[in-house]
Every structure is written in C-alpha cells, then in structure tokens.
Design an enzyme around this catalytic site. Structure first.
Site, PDB file in Angstrom:
ATOM      1  N   ASN A  62       0.830  -1.207   0.000  1.00 30.15           N
ATOM      2  CA  ASN A  62       0.000   0.000   0.000  1.00 30.15           C
ATOM      3  C   ASN A  62       0.864   1.257   0.000  1.00 30.15           C
ATOM      4  O   ASN A  62       1.919   1.311   0.624  1.00 30.15           O
ATOM      5  CB  ASN A  62      -1.035   0.004   1.142  1.00 30.15           C
ATOM      6  CG  ASN A  62      -0.448  -0.201   2.514  1.00 30.15           C
ATOM      7  OD1 ASN A  62       0.544  -0.894   2.676  1.00 30.15           O
ATOM      8  ND2 ASN A  62      -1.052   0.415   3.509  1.00 30.15           N
ATOM      9  N   GLU A  64       0.410   5.280   0.494  1.00 31.81           N
ATOM     10  CA  GLU A  64      -0.525   6.321   0.947  1.00 31.81           C
ATOM     11  C   GLU A  64      -0.073   7.703   0.481  1.00 31.81           C
ATOM     12  O   GLU A  64       0.983   7.875  -0.130  1.00 31.81           O
ATOM     13  CB  GLU A  64      -0.639   6.247   2.472  1.00 31.81           C
ATOM     14  CG  GLU A  64      -1.225   4.908   2.917  1.00 31.81           C
ATOM     15  CD  GLU A  64      -1.465   4.817   4.415  1.00 31.81           C
ATOM     16  OE1 GLU A  64      -0.953   5.678   5.170  1.00 31.81           O
ATOM     17  OE2 GLU A  64      -2.170   3.868   4.824  1.00 31.81           O
ATOM     18  N   CYS A  73      -4.333   0.802  -2.152  1.00 29.09           N
ATOM     19  CA  CYS A  73      -4.168  -0.461  -1.431  1.00 29.09           C
ATOM     20  C   CYS A  73      -3.118  -1.321  -2.127  1.00 29.09           C
ATOM     21  O   CYS A  73      -2.909  -1.214  -3.348  1.00 29.09           O
ATOM     22  CB  CYS A  73      -5.474  -1.248  -1.417  1.00 29.09           C
ATOM     23  SG  CYS A  73      -6.778  -0.518  -0.428  1.00 29.09           S
ATOM     24  N   GLU A  75      -3.265  -4.381  -2.953  1.00 28.60           N
ATOM     25  CA  GLU A  75      -3.829  -5.256  -3.987  1.00 28.60           C
ATOM     26  C   GLU A  75      -3.912  -4.546  -5.332  1.00 28.60           C
ATOM     27  O   GLU A  75      -3.607  -5.130  -6.373  1.00 28.60           O
ATOM     28  CB  GLU A  75      -5.229  -5.730  -3.580  1.00 28.60           C
ATOM     29  CG  GLU A  75      -5.259  -6.649  -2.373  1.00 28.60           C
ATOM     30  CD  GLU A  75      -5.363  -5.913  -1.044  1.00 28.60           C
ATOM     31  OE1 GLU A  75      -4.919  -4.743  -0.960  1.00 28.60           O
ATOM     32  OE2 GLU A  75      -5.873  -6.506  -0.087  1.00 28.60           O
ATOM     33  N   CYS A 112     -10.371  -5.025   0.593  1.00 29.02           N
ATOM     34  CA  CYS A 112     -11.471  -4.074   0.771  1.00 29.02           C
ATOM     35  C   CYS A 112     -12.415  -4.150  -0.435  1.00 29.02           C
ATOM     36  O   CYS A 112     -12.105  -4.791  -1.457  1.00 29.02           O
ATOM     37  CB  CYS A 112     -10.926  -2.661   0.937  1.00 29.02           C
ATOM     38  SG  CYS A 112     -10.442  -1.880  -0.626  1.00 29.02           S
ATOM     39  N   CYS A 115     -10.969  -3.067  -3.854  1.00 26.96           N
ATOM     40  CA  CYS A 115     -10.017  -4.067  -4.387  1.00 26.96           C
ATOM     41  C   CYS A 115     -10.748  -5.312  -4.874  1.00 26.96           C
ATOM     42  O   CYS A 115     -10.340  -5.940  -5.851  1.00 26.96           O
ATOM     43  CB  CYS A 115      -8.981  -4.422  -3.332  1.00 26.96           C
ATOM     44  SG  CYS A 115      -7.835  -3.051  -3.027  1.00 26.96           S
TER      45      CYS A 115
HETATM   46  N1  THU Z   1      -5.206  -1.531   2.773  1.00 29.55           N
HETATM   47  C1  THU Z   1      -4.669  -2.360   1.835  1.00 29.55           C
HETATM   48  O1  THU Z   1      -3.608  -2.086   1.266  1.00 29.55           O
HETATM   49  N2  THU Z   1      -5.330  -3.497   1.548  1.00 29.55           N
HETATM   50  C2  THU Z   1      -6.469  -3.934   2.182  1.00 29.55           C
HETATM   51  O2  THU Z   1      -6.983  -4.992   1.849  1.00 29.55           O
HETATM   52  C3  THU Z   1      -7.057  -3.110   3.244  1.00 29.55           C
HETATM   53  C4  THU Z   1      -6.447  -1.783   3.462  1.00 29.55           C
HETATM   54  C5  THU Z   1      -4.468  -0.314   3.111  1.00 29.55           C
HETATM   55  C6  THU Z   1      -5.113   0.967   2.684  1.00 29.55           C
HETATM   56  C7  THU Z   1      -4.518   1.942   3.680  1.00 29.55           C
HETATM   57  O3  THU Z   1      -3.244   2.368   3.201  1.00 29.55           O
HETATM   58  C8  THU Z   1      -4.306   1.114   4.927  1.00 29.55           C
HETATM   59  O4  THU Z   1      -4.318  -0.233   4.503  1.00 29.55           O
HETATM   60  C9  THU Z   1      -5.356   1.327   5.998  1.00 29.55           C
HETATM   61  O5  THU Z   1      -6.613   1.198   5.487  1.00 29.55           O
END
Ligand code: THU
Length: 161
Positions: A62, A64, A73, A75, A112, A115
């Site tokens: 991920n 940000e 994310c 994924e 999520c 994704c």
């Molecule tokens: N996140 C992911 O990378 N994958 C997931 O399946 C759930 C959430 C990340 C998004 C964000 O950067 C952090 O986790 C918190 O939500």
C-alpha cells in the site's frame, strides 16, 4: 417470487505450517513485502505478492498520500504492476499479509470492497480465477479458490459493452 442463495466456502489452516509449500513461500514473501509499504498515516502496512501463470512473481504494497483518497491499497498496486509488466498475463495466486503499528497481526485480512471490484475485473478479463492466500504475520490462514467469490452480484464490464 423465488429466493436465491449465495454460498461460498473457503479453507482455514491453523498456521502457515499447514499450507502446501508454494503457498507458504508466497505468504512469507507477502509478509516481507509489508516492509515496502508507504503507510505513514494509517501505519497499517500491507503486502501482496502474486504468482503468475507464467511463473513470475510480482509484489505490491500500500502506498498512501497526505491527500488520503490518493492512497492505494496493496492489492491494486499489485494488479496495476502485473498488468504493466506482463500485460494480459493471468494470476494464479495472490498472498496478502499485513503489519500494523501497535496491533498484533495474528489473523487474516481480506481485500477491501474497491479491491474486490478490481480483482473481479482482472479475473474476468484474463479469464482465470485468482486464488487468495490470506494471513497475518502469524495465526490462521484462509485460502479462497477465486477472488470474485468475495463479490457476489458484482457490477461488471458486461453492462457497459
Ligand atoms: N489496505 C490495503 O492495502 N489493503 C487492504 O486490503 C485493506 C487496506 C491499506 C489501505 C490503507 O493504506 C491502509 O491499509 C489502511 O486502510
């Protein structure tokens, strides 16, 4: 009126040690890749690693941004990388793991909603199911045979063609 029912089953393993060798290796890679996440805001580090049908391995984490909605994310970073590096190549399996500052990573997380939508379309356009191996840094591991099982009644590209 008639009722329709959606059911789905998945495998639950007590730990990584119960997995077949290739899945255990991939999950360990996903655990490692959590360290490549850029997650200074949530401090929730996610790693996703794909094994492609051609045998290649691609990783994502991920990423940000101070403008929160611009964050991605693990994924979707992974799916975009696969498409860019190996266009039109199907994915066999994706392992996903995470580390969170201050919280114990002892159970699986699953993708999520956004994704799930991206995974569904990737499966559809490459005409190949994507297996998911989900686990924390320790604890139980879930194996799901096809990622689109996580998104029943999905909105798909079929509606737009
Ligand atoms: N996140 C992911 O990378 N994958 C997931 O399946 C759930 C959430 C990340 C998004 C964000 O950067 C952090 O986790 C918190 O939500």
């Amino acid at each position: 009126m008639h009722e329709k029912k959606f059911e789905f089953s998945y495998e639950v393993f007590d730990s990584i040690d119960e997995l077949q060798k290739e899945d255990a290796w991939l999950l360990n890679e996903a655990r490692e890749v959590t360290q490549q996440a850029y997650a200074p805001y949530s401090k929730f580090h996610v790693g996703a690693v794909a094994k492609l049908v051609n045998g290649e391995i691609v990783a994502g984490s991920n990423q940000e941004n101070a403008s929160f909605p611009a964050g991605l994310c693990a994924e979707r970073v992974l799916l975009a990388s696969v498409s860019s590096i190996y266009p039109k190549t199907s994915i066999e399996t994706i392992a996903i793991s995470y580390q969170s500052n201050g919280a114990i990573s002892d159970h699986p997380i699953s993708p999520c909603g956004v994704c799930r939508q991206s995974l569904q379309e990737f499966e559809q356009r490459t005409n190949h199911p994507i297996r998911l191996v989900l686990g924390g840094m320790e604890g139980k591991v879930y194996v799901i045979s096809k990622s689109s099982l996580l998104l029943p009644l999905a909105f798909t590209s079929d509606e737009l063609l």
